[in-house]
Write a protein that holds these residues in place. Structure first.
Motif, PDB file in Angstrom:
ATOM      1  N   UNK A 149       0.839  -1.205   0.000  1.00  0.00           N
ATOM      2  CA  UNK A 149       0.000   0.000   0.000  1.00  0.00           C
ATOM      3  C   UNK A 149       0.867   1.246   0.000  1.00  0.00           C
ATOM      4  N   UNK A 150       1.891   1.263   0.835  1.00  0.00           N
ATOM      5  CA  UNK A 150       2.796   2.416   0.914  1.00  0.00           C
ATOM      6  C   UNK A 150       3.530   2.607  -0.404  1.00  0.00           C
ATOM      7  N   UNK A 151       3.969   1.521  -1.007  1.00  0.00           N
ATOM      8  CA  UNK A 151       4.650   1.599  -2.293  1.00  0.00           C
ATOM      9  C   UNK A 151       3.716   2.177  -3.357  1.00  0.00           C
ATOM     10  N   UNK A 154       3.223   5.965  -2.776  1.00  0.00           N
ATOM     11  CA  UNK A 154       4.406   6.709  -3.211  1.00  0.00           C
ATOM     12  C   UNK A 154       4.461   6.818  -4.729  1.00  0.00           C
ATOM     13  N   UNK A 155       4.122   5.728  -5.424  1.00  0.00           N
ATOM     14  CA  UNK A 155       4.094   5.773  -6.885  1.00  0.00           C
ATOM     15  C   UNK A 155       3.013   6.729  -7.381  1.00  0.00           C
ATOM     16  N   UNK A 156       1.869   6.746  -6.688  1.00  0.00           N
ATOM     17  CA  UNK A 156       0.784   7.660  -7.062  1.00  0.00           C
ATOM     18  C   UNK A 156       1.225   9.105  -6.880  1.00  0.00           C
ATOM     19  N   UNK A 157       1.938   9.417  -5.803  1.00  0.00           N
ATOM     20  CA  UNK A 157       2.431  10.777  -5.579  1.00  0.00           C
ATOM     21  C   UNK A 157       3.418  11.193  -6.655  1.00  0.00           C
ATOM     22  N   UNK A 158       4.283  10.309  -7.068  1.00  0.00           N
ATOM     23  CA  UNK A 158       5.243  10.596  -8.135  1.00  0.00           C
ATOM     24  C   UNK A 158       4.501  10.873  -9.423  1.00  0.00           C
ATOM     25  N   UNK A 159       3.480  10.064  -9.737  1.00  0.00           N
ATOM     26  CA  UNK A 159       2.673  10.260 -10.948  1.00  0.00           C
ATOM     27  C   UNK A 159       1.973  11.615 -10.944  1.00  0.00           C
ATOM     28  N   UNK A 160       1.433  12.000  -9.779  1.00  0.00           N
ATOM     29  CA  UNK A 160       0.745  13.291  -9.667  1.00  0.00           C
ATOM     30  C   UNK A 160       1.717  14.446  -9.892  1.00  0.00           C
TER      31      UNK A 160
END
Length: 163
Positions: A149-151, A154-160
């Motif tokens: 979930x944390x990974x 973090x990937x979602x934040x990078x994408x945003x």
């Protein structure tokens, strides 16, 4: 010829011998670097036949202790092979696990000195998981889910940030 009253005749069972191993402690393989193996208990039932043509040799080498030797070697073979089987395989690939254990047992029996018996039927029965092991397994799975979930977050934040 006559042996006299001080001698005893050993009788060997001509048909199949049935043995039951109750709560045999085994340790499984860790499926990955994320998990270690687990200790749990299995029940095993098996039958074997003494090799008729080798009864004389059996008598010379093992006499009446042959059953103890067979049980000890069977236990050793199963425990030594169990460390290569993952915990999930006991439930998902049970037939393969039984075949693997069966082969390991027969190979162990044939090591010098052989036990002069042939494995007939072999069955892994109940698998008992101690409560503490089940709790640790559950905690491990929950922690893996939290890590995933944390990974993902973090990937979602990078994408945003990139869009």
């Amino acid at each position: 010829h006559i042996l006299g009253p001080s001698h005893v005749f050993l009788k060997y069972q001509a048909d199949s011998h049935h043995e039951h191993l109750e709560k045999l402690s085994v340790f499984s393989d860790g499926a990955s670097n994320e998990s270690i193996g687990l200790e749990f208990f299995i029940n095993v039932d098996f039958t074997y036949l003494l090799k008729f043509e080798e009864i004389g040799t059996l008598h010379e080498e093992l006499a009446s202790s042959y059953q103890d030797v067979i049980l000890a070697r069977t236990t050793d073979a199963i425990r030594n092979e169990a460390i290569f089987v993952t915990f999930d395989d006991y439930f998902q690939k049970r037939k393969e696990v039984e075949k693997r254990f069966r082969t390991a047992v027969q190979v162990r029996w044939d090591v010098n000195p052989p036990v002069h018996a042939t494995l007939d039927q072999f069955h892994v029965g109940r698998i008992a998981i101690p409560g503490s092991v089940a709790e640790r397994q559950l905690q491990s799975k929950v922690q893996n889910e939290r890590n995933d979930k944390e990974k993902f977050l973090q990937q979602a934040n990078v994408e945003r940030e990139l869009t």
